[in-house]
Scaffold this active site. Structure first.
Site, PDB file in Angstrom:
ATOM      1  N   ARG A  30      31.695  -5.634  40.010  1.00  0.00           N
ATOM      2  CA  ARG A  30      30.993  -4.366  39.802  1.00  0.00           C
ATOM      3  C   ARG A  30      31.651  -3.245  40.612  1.00  0.00           C
ATOM      4  NH1 ARG A  30      24.525  -3.024  40.540  1.00  0.00           N
ATOM      5  NH2 ARG A  30      24.710  -0.778  40.221  1.00  0.00           N
ATOM      6  N   ASN A  60      23.894  -6.394  31.142  1.00  0.00           N
ATOM      7  CA  ASN A  60      24.567  -5.156  30.765  1.00  0.00           C
ATOM      8  C   ASN A  60      26.022  -5.394  30.374  1.00  0.00           C
ATOM      9  OD1 ASN A  60      22.571  -3.114  31.079  1.00  0.00           O
ATOM     10  ND2 ASN A  60      22.712  -3.326  33.298  1.00  0.00           N
ATOM     11  N   HIS A 104      21.103   2.832  27.542  1.00  0.00           N
ATOM     12  CA  HIS A 104      21.621   3.750  28.552  1.00  0.00           C
ATOM     13  C   HIS A 104      22.139   5.049  27.936  1.00  0.00           C
ATOM     14  CE1 HIS A 104      22.109   0.553  31.964  1.00  0.00           C
ATOM     15  NE2 HIS A 104      20.880   0.650  31.482  1.00  0.00           N
ATOM     16  N   TYR A 163      21.024   8.251  32.690  1.00  0.00           N
ATOM     17  CA  TYR A 163      22.388   7.874  32.326  1.00  0.00           C
ATOM     18  C   TYR A 163      23.119   8.961  31.549  1.00  0.00           C
ATOM     19  CZ  TYR A 163      21.411   3.171  33.954  1.00  0.00           C
ATOM     20  OH  TYR A 163      21.105   2.099  34.746  1.00  0.00           O
TER      21      TYR A 163
END
Length: 413
Positions: free
Chosen positions: A88, A143, A193, A240
């Protein structure tokens, strides 16, 4: 019912367990599955204590073996992160080298995550097909939810994608209007998102125009966007959308601060220490800083509707005419009536061109992103990046493609 949670060693899991136990979902077994055996033992033991504290009659089990955890499951929740927080952090940093946002679900970082994750999720889903009950639902939290859900549906799985953005808005609006959350019916439209609230109805009355008229500054601050955008669209975008409407500002902020992944990694270390305490049987306040607010309520509400109590939920589903400007096989995020046969969204009607255009643009990117995740190849990665609204230029797309592949070499064939 038996619920299997793939990615059960996540520090999110106690939030889910708390919701299932607190809200009284009838569970015979909650099976947590994760290859990280040591971490799973910590999260599993804590989850069992939470369940016991509420007097739940079901059994909390944990295993590193998919076959054992999936056997006979009625529903399978997938909430995994291939590469952990280190991957990430990579997703949040390498795009900045090219002046583009670093984010784990949007832009180049989101594509990197999809490419690492789609093959893994599809392999798990095939085992769900073999080992779980024939009519088992797959609920995907992983995700990027829209791309993951489309991959599952394209492969013929009985799947729904779930996100907590809409339920967060619902809870916030209910508090502001002084009503129970269940009384608030959102007109929530877009892609995962990439969503807007076009209506906030209580007993059939839409309160959004009044809210925008009287409280636009506060509403805009809540999603960190200029009030002019909300007034122009007569809608409330999700947070987002900041990555699109305030792109350069966000890049400047990201270059001067630690990444969200770095902050989460530190929170996770602290949470695991708390979870390991054998006297701890309530979710700690720190868990609220991990993210995923109302995650468990969204999951429990959806499961109740799929197994007997029809309800209205935000879900990621096939388009099938909901947005007439998208192909039927696109995956969208909308509120829909849900019952034992699945979700049933209504036609969305007219969408403002500014909203409609961005949805169409990002949906096309997601189609190309899935092709890249399924089949690989630098050219497919380049085409997907070139199609994303935040990339914008051919040389940037080329540089991002090479950097993405280099950063993820350990995870891609």
């Amino acid at each position: 019912m038996k619920i299997a949670v793939v990615g059960g060693a996540s520090t999110y899991t106690p939030e889910l367990v708390d919701g299932i136990a607190r809200l009284g979902l009838p569970v015979s077994e909650l099976a947590l599955i994760d290859p990280a055996a040591q971490r799973l033992a910590v999260v599993g033991g804590f989850s069992a204590r939470i369940f016991g504290r509420y007097g739940g009659s079901g059994l909390v089990t944990w295993t590193s073996t998919l076959a054992e955890g999936l056997d006979g499951a009625d529903v399978v929740l997938i909430q995994l992160r291939v590469g952990g927080q280190a991957a990430r952090i990579s997703d949040e940093t390498f795009p900045l080298e090219f002046g583009r946002i670093g984010q784990e679900t949007t832009g180049a970082g989101g594509l990197a995550k999809a490419m690492r994750t789609v093959p893994v999720v599809l392999d798990i889903a095939e085992q769900v097909r073999r080992l779980a009950k024939p009519d088992a639902w797959i609920i995907n939290f992983t995700n990027p939810v829209g791309i993951m859900t489309r991959a599952l549906l394209d492969a013929g799985h009985r799947a729904i994608g779930l996100c907590n953005v809409a339920i967060g808005f619902q809870r916030r609006f209910a508090a502001e209007l002084g009503v129970q959350p269940e009384q608030v019916r959102l007109d929530h439209v877009g892609l995962n998102h990439l969503t807007w609230e076009r209506g906030v109805r209580v007993n059939g009355v839409d309160h959004l125009p009044e809210m925008l008229d009287k409280h636009v500054e506060e509403l805009a601050a809540g999603v960190v966007l200029p009030p002019a955008i909300l007034l122009s669209q007569q809608a409330i975008p999700s947070y987002y959308l900041r990555y699109f409407y305030c792109h350069d500002e966000v890049v400047a902020e990201e270059r001067g601060t630690p990444t969200r992944g770095q902050a989460v990694a530190d929170i996770e270390r602290q949470l695991l220490e708390i979870y390991a305490d054998p006297t701890q049987d309530t979710k700690p306040e720190l868990l609220g800083k991990r993210g995923g607010a109302f995650y468990s309520e969204a999951a429990v509400g959806l499961l109740r509707s799929l197994y007997g109590e029809p309800g209205y939920h935000s879900v990621n589903v096939r388009n099938r005419g909901t947005f007439p400007f998208l192909p039927d096989d696109a995956v969208i995020e909308v509120c829909a009536d849900v019952d034992a046969t699945g979700p049933h969204p209504a036609p969305a009607g007219y969408l403002d061109p500014a909203i409609r255009g961005l949805i169409a643009h990002v949906s096309a990117y997601e189609e190309l992103a899935l092709e890249a995740a399924l089949h690989g190849g630098r050219e497919r990665v380049y085409r997907a990046l070139l199609a994303h609204p935040t990339t914008g230029q051919g040389d940037v797309a080329a540089g991002l493609a090479d950097r993405l592949l280099a950063a993820n070499k350990a995870f891609l064939p």
